[in-house]
Write a protein that holds these residues in place. Structure first.
Motif, PDB file in Angstrom:
ATOM      1  N   ALA A  29       8.348 -18.896  12.501  1.00 42.32           N
ATOM      2  CA  ALA A  29       8.231 -18.717  11.512  1.00 42.32           C
ATOM      3  C   ALA A  29       8.668 -17.327  11.714  1.00 42.32           C
ATOM      4  O   ALA A  29       9.268 -16.753  11.128  1.00 42.32           O
ATOM      5  CB  ALA A  29       6.670 -18.608  11.131  1.00 42.32           C
ATOM      6  N   GLU A  30       8.509 -16.906  13.454  1.00 43.40           N
ATOM      7  CA  GLU A  30       9.035 -15.770  13.727  1.00 43.40           C
ATOM      8  C   GLU A  30      11.075 -15.503  13.163  1.00 43.40           C
ATOM      9  O   GLU A  30      11.402 -14.553  13.137  1.00 43.40           O
ATOM     10  CB  GLU A  30       8.766 -15.282  15.072  1.00 43.40           C
ATOM     11  N   ARG A  31      11.020 -16.942  14.523  1.00 47.98           N
ATOM     12  CA  ARG A  31      12.794 -16.675  14.043  1.00 47.98           C
ATOM     13  C   ARG A  31      13.797 -16.834  12.962  1.00 47.98           C
ATOM     14  O   ARG A  31      14.446 -16.117  12.544  1.00 47.98           O
ATOM     15  CB  ARG A  31      13.288 -18.082  14.802  1.00 47.98           C
ATOM     16  N   PHE A  32      12.477 -17.536  12.346  1.00 49.17           N
ATOM     17  CA  PHE A  32      12.729 -17.696  10.709  1.00 49.17           C
ATOM     18  C   PHE A  32      13.005 -16.662  10.010  1.00 49.17           C
ATOM     19  O   PHE A  32      13.802 -15.573   8.966  1.00 49.17           O
ATOM     20  CB  PHE A  32      11.533 -18.790   9.932  1.00 49.17           C
ATOM     21  N   PHE A  33      12.050 -16.027  10.074  1.00 49.52           N
ATOM     22  CA  PHE A  33      11.829 -14.366   8.922  1.00 49.52           C
ATOM     23  C   PHE A  33      12.286 -13.457   9.872  1.00 49.52           C
ATOM     24  O   PHE A  33      13.064 -12.185   9.677  1.00 49.52           O
ATOM     25  CB  PHE A  33       9.686 -14.104   9.291  1.00 49.52           C
ATOM     26  N   ALA A  34      12.797 -12.792  10.586  1.00 50.34           N
ATOM     27  CA  ALA A  34      13.708 -12.452  11.516  1.00 50.34           C
ATOM     28  C   ALA A  34      14.798 -12.037  10.530  1.00 50.34           C
ATOM     29  O   ALA A  34      15.678 -12.006  10.780  1.00 50.34           O
ATOM     30  CB  ALA A  34      14.189 -12.727  13.200  1.00 50.34           C
ATOM     31  N   VAL A  35      15.659 -13.418  10.813  1.00 44.74           N
ATOM     32  CA  VAL A  35      17.147 -14.030  10.494  1.00 44.74           C
ATOM     33  C   VAL A  35      16.782 -13.351   9.064  1.00 44.74           C
ATOM     34  O   VAL A  35      18.045 -12.611   8.346  1.00 44.74           O
ATOM     35  CB  VAL A  35      17.655 -15.413   9.669  1.00 44.74           C
ATOM     36  N   GLY A  36      16.102 -14.340   8.241  1.00 46.33           N
ATOM     37  CA  GLY A  36      15.903 -14.129   6.840  1.00 46.33           C
ATOM     38  C   GLY A  36      15.877 -12.301   6.368  1.00 46.33           C
ATOM     39  O   GLY A  36      16.036 -11.714   5.094  1.00 46.33           O
ATOM     40  N   ARG A  37      14.658 -11.675   7.318  1.00 40.99           N
ATOM     41  CA  ARG A  37      14.803 -10.276   7.051  1.00 40.99           C
ATOM     42  C   ARG A  37      15.939  -9.255   6.800  1.00 40.99           C
ATOM     43  O   ARG A  37      16.527  -8.081   6.267  1.00 40.99           O
ATOM     44  CB  ARG A  37      13.712  -9.116   8.194  1.00 40.99           C
ATOM     45  N   VAL A  38      17.163  -9.958   8.396  1.00 39.82           N
ATOM     46  CA  VAL A  38      17.905  -8.970   8.665  1.00 39.82           C
ATOM     47  C   VAL A  38      18.922  -9.432   7.059  1.00 39.82           C
ATOM     48  O   VAL A  38      19.978  -8.146   6.507  1.00 39.82           O
ATOM     49  CB  VAL A  38      18.639  -9.429   9.644  1.00 39.82           C
TER      50      VAL A  38
END
Length: 321
Positions: free
Chosen positions: A222-231
């Motif tokens: 989730a950390e990787r996905f939400f890092a990309v999604g946030r940006v």
């Protein structure tokens, strides 16, 4: 100087003898022209190993690299040439922090990076370039947060080298980049770079996502996905103020590819910005049927009817791990 083009041997076809044809004569003429061009590249390549002549050689070769079709193998196989380019790159590390990079220093290193991009693009040298871990020498430039013109020029040219690597679909290239810090470095540029550097960085992330290995990597936690999604979400919000059709296209393609992963698609139901669901970007997309189709497919994937996922397969499950 190793592996220089060999001179053409004189044969019957060259003189219009038996077996000659217009096609063979044309091929001979093309090869002769190619060899002639490479002869003009040989001396500047030799000059790269001489510190007193390197700057002019860098400028000359970077300007004319498009007309030298086999410049990359020549650079790679010439004794000391790649080392000389890396020396110029490493030499400016001390002025990166605190940021004291001058325009002259930036221009010189960008000329060296342009030659490395040439090596990264060529099929005969791409994997050699990668196996030598040369991309890692560029990461300090991508890690900089200065927005001054010398730093931005350096950032953009460095991204061009990475972009040349991912332009050709190759899982080995993607796997190497994922073993490094390329994703957080690209995300940083996507947040604070110029429009052009943001576009190249987003293109790199897009190409990584388009490879199955890259998609699995981003969606594993989730950390990787939400890092990309946030940006991506922040970029969409910024584009509402300063539209860029080219950048928007890469962002939508990233979202669409994320929706190919079932868990990511489930999470995107609440992550896709409302501005992509309404008419905010209708004017940007009016002349771009491909991107309009991508957006329609994205919205269908995240909003359309879906078979219920089995318990524990959404992002809620991995958030507690």
């Amino acid at each position: 100087m190793a592996n220089l083009p060999q001179s053409l041997s004189m044969n019957a076809a060259a003189f219009g003898g038996p077996g000659s044809s217009s096609a063979s004569l044309s091929a001979i003429g093309t090869q002769a022209n190619k060899d002639r061009k490479m002869m003009f590249a040989e001396q500047p390549v030799l000059d790269l190993s001489n510190p007193d002549l390197r700057e002019n050689a860098l400028l000359e070769l970077s300007k004319k690299r498009e007309i030298f079709p086999d410049l990359a193998p020549l650079l790679w196989n010439s004794f000391g040439t790649i080392t000389a380019l890396l020396q110029d790159i490493v030499s400016i590390y001390p002025v990166l922090s605190p940021p004291n990079l001058t325009s002259a220093q930036s221009n010189r290193v960008c000329n060296a990076l342009a030659l490395l991009q040439c090596v990264a693009s060529h099929p005969d040298t791409r994997m050699l370039f990668l196996n030598a871990h040369i991309p890692l020498y560029l990461y300090p430039f991508l890690n900089s947060t200065s927005k001054s013109r010398p730093f931005e020029y350096l950032r953009l040219t460095s991204l061009g080298v990475i972009g040349a690597l991912v332009k050709v679909d190759d899982t080995e290239v993607i796997s190497f980049l994922l073993s490094t810090e390329i994703i957080p470095l690209c995300l940083r540029t996507m947040e604070m770079g110029s429009e052009l550097s943001k576009t190249v960085a987003t293109f790199i992330v897009q190409k990584i996502l388009l490879d199955d290995v890259g998609l699995d990597y981003i969606c594993t936690t989730a950390e990787r996905f939400f890092a990309v999604g946030r940006v991506l979400g922040h970029m969409v919000a910024a584009l509402a103020e300063q539209p860029s059709s080219r950048l928007l296209k890469h962002i939508i393609r990233c979202y669409l590819r994320l929706s190919d992963n079932p868990r990511a698609c489930d999470a995107l139901r609440s992550c896709v910005p409302d501005m992509l669901r309404d008419a905010t970007f209708s004017s940007c997309l009016r002349e771009d049927p491909t991107t309009r189709r991508w957006l329609q497919q994205l919205l269908h994937n995240v909003q359309g009817p879906r078979v219920a996922l089995q318990a524990g397969t959404g992002f809620d499950h991995i958030l507690v791990n």
